[in-house]
Design a protein around this motif. Structure first.
Motif, PDB file in Angstrom:
ATOM      1  N   GLY A 137      34.956  23.266  -2.062  1.00 19.09           N
ATOM      2  CA  GLY A 137      35.106  23.614  -3.421  1.00 19.09           C
ATOM      3  C   GLY A 137      36.090  22.960  -4.280  1.00 19.09           C
ATOM      4  O   GLY A 137      36.261  22.568  -5.261  1.00 19.09           O
ATOM      5  N   VAL A 138      37.194  22.351  -3.639  1.00 17.78           N
ATOM      6  CA  VAL A 138      38.489  21.688  -3.967  1.00 17.78           C
ATOM      7  C   VAL A 138      37.954  20.567  -4.223  1.00 17.78           C
ATOM      8  O   VAL A 138      38.263  19.635  -5.121  1.00 17.78           O
ATOM      9  N   TYR A 139      37.319  19.597  -3.317  1.00 22.80           N
ATOM     10  CA  TYR A 139      37.044  18.306  -3.386  1.00 22.80           C
ATOM     11  C   TYR A 139      35.770  17.741  -3.904  1.00 22.80           C
ATOM     12  O   TYR A 139      35.461  16.493  -4.039  1.00 22.80           O
ATOM     13  N   ALA A 140      34.803  18.848  -3.858  1.00 27.28           N
ATOM     14  CA  ALA A 140      33.446  18.295  -4.061  1.00 27.28           C
ATOM     15  C   ALA A 140      33.203  17.583  -5.379  1.00 27.28           C
ATOM     16  O   ALA A 140      32.355  16.691  -5.556  1.00 27.28           O
ATOM     17  N   ASP A 141      34.018  17.686  -6.462  1.00 28.18           N
ATOM     18  CA  ASP A 141      33.638  17.128  -7.780  1.00 28.18           C
ATOM     19  C   ASP A 141      34.482  15.839  -7.730  1.00 28.18           C
ATOM     20  O   ASP A 141      34.300  15.161  -8.681  1.00 28.18           O
ATOM     21  N   ARG A 142      35.247  15.643  -6.879  1.00 30.43           N
ATOM     22  CA  ARG A 142      36.192  14.332  -6.755  1.00 30.43           C
ATOM     23  C   ARG A 142      35.591  12.953  -6.206  1.00 30.43           C
ATOM     24  O   ARG A 142      35.790  12.015  -6.695  1.00 30.43           O
ATOM     25  N   TYR A 143      34.565  13.513  -5.429  1.00 27.43           N
ATOM     26  CA  TYR A 143      33.829  12.363  -4.551  1.00 27.43           C
ATOM     27  C   TYR A 143      32.396  12.694  -4.621  1.00 27.43           C
ATOM     28  O   TYR A 143      31.939  13.745  -4.980  1.00 27.43           O
ATOM     29  N   SER A 144      31.591  11.742  -4.213  1.00 27.70           N
ATOM     30  CA  SER A 144      30.270  11.928  -4.563  1.00 27.70           C
ATOM     31  C   SER A 144      29.744  12.915  -3.572  1.00 27.70           C
ATOM     32  O   SER A 144      30.394  13.070  -2.594  1.00 27.70           O
ATOM     33  N   ARG A 145      28.481  13.527  -3.696  1.00 24.86           N
ATOM     34  CA  ARG A 145      27.846  14.403  -2.711  1.00 24.86           C
ATOM     35  C   ARG A 145      27.756  13.667  -1.272  1.00 24.86           C
ATOM     36  O   ARG A 145      27.925  14.256  -0.189  1.00 24.86           O
ATOM     37  N   GLY A 146      27.196  12.600  -1.336  1.00 22.02           N
ATOM     38  CA  GLY A 146      27.015  11.758  -0.105  1.00 22.02           C
ATOM     39  C   GLY A 146      28.088  11.508   0.795  1.00 22.02           C
ATOM     40  O   GLY A 146      28.026  11.867   2.081  1.00 22.02           O
ATOM     41  N   MET A 485      32.065  25.005 -13.181  1.00 24.30           N
ATOM     42  CA  MET A 485      32.620  26.350 -12.305  1.00 24.30           C
ATOM     43  C   MET A 485      31.617  25.991 -11.006  1.00 24.30           C
ATOM     44  O   MET A 485      31.806  26.802  -9.919  1.00 24.30           O
ATOM     45  N   ARG A 486      30.649  25.218 -11.111  1.00 22.72           N
ATOM     46  CA  ARG A 486      29.556  25.216  -9.954  1.00 22.72           C
ATOM     47  C   ARG A 486      29.915  24.935  -8.618  1.00 22.72           C
ATOM     48  O   ARG A 486      29.885  25.633  -7.424  1.00 22.72           O
ATOM     49  N   SER A 487      30.917  23.894  -8.463  1.00 18.12           N
ATOM     50  CA  SER A 487      31.404  23.619  -7.025  1.00 18.12           C
ATOM     51  C   SER A 487      32.170  24.708  -6.477  1.00 18.12           C
ATOM     52  O   SER A 487      32.198  25.007  -5.502  1.00 18.12           O
ATOM     53  N   LYS A 488      33.104  25.162  -7.410  1.00 16.67           N
ATOM     54  CA  LYS A 488      33.988  26.153  -6.826  1.00 16.67           C
ATOM     55  C   LYS A 488      33.191  27.595  -6.772  1.00 16.67           C
ATOM     56  O   LYS A 488      33.477  28.302  -5.712  1.00 16.67           O
ATOM     57  N   GLY A 489      32.436  27.754  -7.828  1.00 13.72           N
ATOM     58  CA  GLY A 489      31.616  29.094  -7.729  1.00 13.72           C
ATOM     59  C   GLY A 489      30.714  28.904  -6.220  1.00 13.72           C
ATOM     60  O   GLY A 489      30.681  29.956  -5.735  1.00 13.72           O
ATOM     61  N   VAL A 490      30.149  28.049  -6.000  1.00 16.69           N
ATOM     62  CA  VAL A 490      29.268  27.705  -4.835  1.00 16.69           C
ATOM     63  C   VAL A 490      30.028  27.968  -3.554  1.00 16.69           C
ATOM     64  O   VAL A 490      29.973  28.682  -2.403  1.00 16.69           O
ATOM     65  N   ALA A 491      31.203  27.202  -3.574  1.00 18.45           N
ATOM     66  CA  ALA A 491      32.081  27.286  -2.696  1.00 18.45           C
ATOM     67  C   ALA A 491      32.787  28.728  -2.178  1.00 18.45           C
ATOM     68  O   ALA A 491      32.864  29.286  -1.299  1.00 18.45           O
ATOM     69  N   LEU A 492      32.929  29.371  -3.207  1.00 14.45           N
ATOM     70  CA  LEU A 492      33.544  31.028  -2.962  1.00 14.45           C
ATOM     71  C   LEU A 492      32.077  31.723  -2.646  1.00 14.45           C
ATOM     72  O   LEU A 492      32.395  32.423  -1.653  1.00 14.45           O
ATOM     73  N   SER A 493      31.031  31.446  -3.037  1.00  6.54           N
ATOM     74  CA  SER A 493      29.876  32.188  -2.706  1.00  6.54           C
ATOM     75  C   SER A 493      29.553  31.987  -1.258  1.00  6.54           C
ATOM     76  O   SER A 493      29.394  32.819  -0.340  1.00  6.54           O
ATOM     77  N   THR A 494      29.745  30.534  -0.756  1.00  6.93           N
ATOM     78  CA  THR A 494      29.526  30.307   0.794  1.00  6.93           C
ATOM     79  C   THR A 494      30.839  30.864   1.429  1.00  6.93           C
ATOM     80  O   THR A 494      30.467  31.341   2.622  1.00  6.93           O
ATOM     81  N   ALA A 495      31.903  30.840   0.831  1.00  2.00           N
ATOM     82  CA  ALA A 495      32.790  31.535   1.769  1.00  2.00           C
ATOM     83  C   ALA A 495      32.627  32.938   1.865  1.00  2.00           C
ATOM     84  O   ALA A 495      33.119  33.484   3.071  1.00  2.00           O
ATOM     85  N   SER A 496      32.004  33.695   0.951  1.00  2.00           N
ATOM     86  CA  SER A 496      31.763  35.114   1.193  1.00  2.00           C
ATOM     87  C   SER A 496      30.752  35.209   2.161  1.00  2.00           C
ATOM     88  O   SER A 496      30.831  35.888   2.945  1.00  2.00           O
ATOM     89  N   ASN A 497      29.766  34.196   2.453  1.00  2.28           N
ATOM     90  CA  ASN A 497      28.876  34.245   3.510  1.00  2.28           C
ATOM     91  C   ASN A 497      29.622  34.060   4.827  1.00  2.28           C
ATOM     92  O   ASN A 497      29.224  34.844   5.844  1.00  2.28           O
ATOM     93  N   TRP A 498      30.718  33.289   4.996  1.00  2.00           N
ATOM     94  CA  TRP A 498      31.104  33.071   6.439  1.00  2.00           C
ATOM     95  C   TRP A 498      32.432  34.141   6.690  1.00  2.00           C
ATOM     96  O   TRP A 498      32.152  34.665   7.768  1.00  2.00           O
ATOM     97  N   VAL A 499      32.874  34.879   5.694  1.00  2.00           N
ATOM     98  CA  VAL A 499      33.782  35.921   5.852  1.00  2.00           C
ATOM     99  C   VAL A 499      32.879  36.862   6.356  1.00  2.00           C
ATOM    100  O   VAL A 499      33.265  37.801   7.340  1.00  2.00           O
ATOM    101  N   ASN A 500      31.808  37.397   5.750  1.00  2.00           N
ATOM    102  CA  ASN A 500      30.831  38.443   6.351  1.00  2.00           C
ATOM    103  C   ASN A 500      30.250  37.897   7.592  1.00  2.00           C
ATOM    104  O   ASN A 500      30.183  39.093   8.498  1.00  2.00           O
ATOM    105  N   ASN A 501      30.019  36.763   7.775  1.00  2.00           N
ATOM    106  CA  ASN A 501      29.423  36.192   9.113  1.00  2.00           C
ATOM    107  C   ASN A 501      30.106  36.611  10.143  1.00  2.00           C
ATOM    108  O   ASN A 501      29.823  36.831  11.349  1.00  2.00           O
ATOM    109  N   PHE A 502      31.485  36.330  10.017  1.00  2.00           N
ATOM    110  CA  PHE A 502      32.672  36.364  10.694  1.00  2.00           C
ATOM    111  C   PHE A 502      32.798  37.882  11.282  1.00  2.00           C
ATOM    112  O   PHE A 502      32.932  38.095  12.590  1.00  2.00           O
ATOM    113  N   PHE A 503      32.599  39.012  10.352  1.00  2.00           N
ATOM    114  CA  PHE A 503      32.810  40.332  10.758  1.00  2.00           C
ATOM    115  C   PHE A 503      31.698  40.779  11.550  1.00  2.00           C
ATOM    116  O   PHE A 503      31.651  41.560  12.452  1.00  2.00           O
TER     117      PHE A 503
END
Length: 586
Positions: A137-146, A485-503
Motif C-alpha cells: 500500500g505504501v509503494y504500489a503507486d510509486r513503482y509499476s505494478r510489474g 485511495m485505491r492502493s492504500k484501500g486495497v492494501a488495508l482490505s488485504t491486511a484485514s484478510n491476513w489479520v483474520n486469517n492469522f486468528f
C-alpha cells in the motif's frame, strides 16, 4: 433508477459552461425537467456500445458482451489477468500443501509439534502477509505494478527455499514468514492490477480469476502432498514445499511482458503511454485508438479522476503532488496523513466495505477447513488417514467447481445477490453440521449416515462460498476506492484478510479441541452477520467503470467537489464528448 440496475452514473450532459445543480444525476430520476420521458438508447461504436439510460443523463458503455462471451471478446485482457492471478496460485498452494505436511510421518517424527505450535506455524504466514500487504500500500503507486510483482516473487521464492531445504524447525518458521510477505504483496498487487486493466463489462469475471487461481493452488497443493506423503524420508514434504518455487519464477519472468496499468500511467502523467497500453488491452492498434470514441472516453474519465485526485490531495494534505503521488521526500508524516484519509467521513463507508468483506470471508470458516480439514473431518466422526484426507481434498475440488459459474455470473447477476445467497447457504450449512455434531458425536460409528450428511453440508458450504464471498472478496475492495485511495484501500482490505486469517489459523485447533459444535456455530453466526451486512451496506458495483463507482457513495457529493469535478470535466473535454454521444443517440 435503482442502485442495483444503474450501470454507472455519469457526468451531466449540460451545456458547456453551464452549472447543473442536479449534477451528479439522481439515481431515482426517470424524467427530464420538463416532464418528457426518455427511453433507453444504445449506440454501437467500434464493436462496443454506448447506452443512455432512461433517466436521460446517465450512461454506460461496454467494449463487448458480458459473461463468457465477454471474456472471449476481451481475450488479451483475459490472458493478462490470468497470468497475474498466478500470485493467487502461490497463496492457494501453500494453504493446500500445509494441511498434508503437518500430518506427514517424517515431518512429525523429525519435529514433534504441539497444537499451539501447529497453529503458529500455519498463522505465521498470515502475519508475514499482513506486513507485505501494508508495504504494498505504501509503494504500489510509486513503482509499476510489474516491478512490484517481481519483487514480491523474489521474496516469496526466498521463503520457499527456506522451507524446502529446512534443517531445523526454525527454518520452517522463517521460510513461512518470508513467504508470507511475498504472498501478502501479491494478494494486494494482483487484484489491483487486474481491476485496472479490465473493461467494465467483465471486470468482475476477470477478477474472479484471482479466486479461481487460489482454489486451483489449494487443489494442486493438497493433492501433491497427498501423493508424496508415502515417499521415504524428508522427500515426502520437501518435494511439495519445493514445487511452489516454480510458479513464482514463472510469474516474475512473465511480468516483463505484461502491459503496464493504464490507470497508473495516467496517475503518473504518462498519457501517451497510457493510451498505448489501453489500446493494447482493448485489442486496438494505435491508429484505431485515435478514432475509437469508447477508448477516448475511458481515457478522459481516467484523466478527470486523476486530476481531481491531484487537486484534492494538494488541498487536503497541503503538500505538492507529483501527478497524484506524494513526493518521496515529504516523509512519514504525509504518508500517515494519507492513510488516515481512509477513515475520513467521505471514505469511511468504502473502507469498512473492504475491511469487513475480508473479515467475513475468513470467519465464514473456509480457511479453517483448508488448513485443518483432516482435524475437522475427524471431529465429525470419520476415521482413517486416507478417508479424512480424501474428504478434505474434496473441499478444494468443490470450491474449484463453484468458482466457474461465479466467473460467468458475477457481472450478470451482480455482487449483492451472490453475497446474500451465499451467506444464507453457508450459515445453514454450518448450523446443520453443529446440530449433527451435538446429536451424534458420542456414537459416530452407529450413525455413519449422519457423519456423511455432515460432509455433505461441508461441501454445500464450500460451493456457496466459492460462488460468493470467495471471488467477490477480491473484487469489491478493488472497485470501491477512488484512484488516489485505491492502493492504500486495497492494501488495508488485504491486511484485514491476513489479520483474520492469522486468528483463524491460530485459534481453530484450540476451538475444535474445546468443542467442534461450538466452532461451527461461531462460523454460522459470522455467515448470518454477513447476510445482514451485505443486505444493508454493500452497493451494487457490477458493470460500473471504476471512475464512476463514486456515485454510489454520497461521501463525495459535497458541492465543492462537484464544482471542482465539473470544471475539470469541461477543461479536459469530457462533457463535450459525452454530450456529443448523447446527441447522436437522441
Amino acid at each position: 433508477m435503482s442502485t442495483q440496475n444503474a450501470g454507472y452514473v455519469a457526468l451531466s450532459p449540460s451545456a458547456e459552461g453551464t452549472e447543473n445543480p442536479g449534477y451528479p444525476p439522481s439515481l431515482e430520476s426517470n424524467h427530464t425537467p420538463d416532464g418528457d420521458e426518455y427511453h433507453e438508447r444504445t449506440l454501437e461504436l467500434q464493436g462496443g456500445t454506448f447506452t443512455v439510460h432512461s433517466d436521460g443523463h446517465s450512461y454506460s458503455y461496454a467494449y463487448g458482451p458480458k459473461g463468457l462471451a465477454g471474456l472471449r471478446h476481451n481475450r488479451y485482457a483475459l490472458l493478462c489477468a490470468f497470468f497475474a492471478s498466478i500470485g493467487g496460485l502461490e497463496f492457494g498452494y501453500d494453504q493446500g500443501v500445509i494441511a498434508n505436511v503437518l500430518v506427514m510421518s517424517d515431518f512429525m517424527a523429525r519435529w514433534p509439534i504441539s497444537p499451539i505450535q501447529k497453529g503458529i506455524m500455519t498463522a505465521v504466514l498470515e502475519l508475514g502477509a499482513l506486513i507485505g500487504a501494508l508495504a504494498a500500500g505504501v509503494y504500489a503507486d510509486r513503482y509499476s505494478r510489474g516491478q512490484s510483482i517481481v519483487a514480491a516473487c523474489v521474496i516469496f521464492c526466498i521463503g520457499s527455499s527456506f522451507q524446502c531445504f529446512a534443517q531445523q524447525l526454525s527454518h520452517i518458521f522463517i521460510g513461512r514468514a518470508l513467504g508470507g510477505v511475498g504472498v501478502g504483496l501479491l494478494s494486494m498487487l494482483a487484484p489491483l492490477y487486474m481491476a485496472e486493466i479490465s473493461p467494465p463489462e467483465v471486470r468482475g469475471s476477470l477478477m474472479a480469476l484471482e479466486q479461481f487461481s487460489i482454489v486451483l493452488g489449494v487443489v494442486f497443493g493438497f493433492w501433491t502432498g497427498f501423493m508424496t506423503r508415502d515417499l521415504p524420508g524428508s522427500a515426502s514434504w520437501r518435494i511439495p514445499l519445493g514445487i511452489q518455487l516454480f510458479p513464482g519464477i514463472i510469474l516474475a519472468a512473465g511480468c516483463l511482458f505484461l502491459p503496464p496499468s493504464p490507470r497508473l500511467l495516467v496517475l503518473h502523467g504518462k498519457y501517451d503511454e497510457a493510451c498505448a497500453s489501453l489500446a493494447r488491452l482493448r485489442t486496438r492498434t494505435l491508429e484505431e485508438a485515435e478514432g475509437d470514441l469508447l477508448l477516448q472516453l475511458e481515457l478522459l474519465e481516467m484523466r478527470v479522476e486523476t486530476t481531481l485526485i491531484q487537486r484534492v490531495l494538494e488541498r487536503e494534505l497541503g503538500v505538492p503532488q507529483t501527478h497524484g503521488v506524494a513526493k518521496p521526500e515529504t516523509g512519514f508524516v504525509v504518508e500517515w496523513r494519507a492513510w488516515k484519509r481512509l477513515f475520513q467521513e467521505r471514505y469511511r463507508s468504502r473502507t469498512w466495505i473492504g475491511v469487513l468483506i475480508m473479515a467475513f470471508q475468513q470467519w465464514s470458516g473456509i480457511n479453517a477447513l483448508l488448513y485443518y480439514g483432516p482435524t475437522l473431518v475427524h471431529s465429525i466422526g470419520l476415521r482413517g488417514d486416507t478417508v479424512t484426507l480424501l474428504v478434505s481434498g474434496g473441499i478444494g475440488v468443490v470450491q474449484l467447481i463453484a468458482v466457474l459459474p461465479a466467473i460467468a455470473w458475477i457481472d450478470k447477476v451482480g455482487r449483492r445477490p451472490l453475497l446474500r445467497g451465499g451467506s444464507t447457504a453457508m450459515a445453514l450449512s454450518h448450523l446443520s453440521i453443529a446440530l449433527l455434531v451435538i446429536f451424534f458425536q458420542n456414537d459416530w460409528p452407529a450413525h455413519r449416515i449422519a457423519a456423511w450428511m455432515a460432509v455433505g453440508c461441508i461441501y454445500t458450504f464450500t460451493f456457496a462460498y466459492g460462488i460468493s464471498f470467495g471471488p467477490i472478496g477480491w473484487v469489491l475492495p478493488s472497485e470501491v476506492f477512488p484512484l488516489s485511495m485505491r492502493s492504500k484501500g486495497v492494501a488495508l482490505s488485504t491486511a484485514s484478510n491476513w489479520v483474520n486469517n492469522f486468528f483463524i489459523g491460530l485459534l481453530t485447533p484450540v476451538l475444535v479441541d474445546l468443542s467442534p459444535s461450538a466452532t461451527f456455530i461461531i462460523f454460522a453466526s459470522a455467515c448470518a452477520a454477513a447476510f445482514i451486512w451485505a443486505t444493508r451496506f454493500v452497493p451494487e458495483t457490477a458493470n460500473m467503470a471504476l471512475e464512476e463507482v463514486d456515485a454510489l457513495f454520497q461521501s463525495n457529493a459535497g458541492r465543492e467537489d462537484r464544482v471542482l469535478r465539473g470544471e475539470i470535466e469541461r477543461e479536459l473535454g469530457l462533457r463535450a464528448l459525452v454530450a456529443e454521444l448523447m446527441d447522436i443517440c437522441y
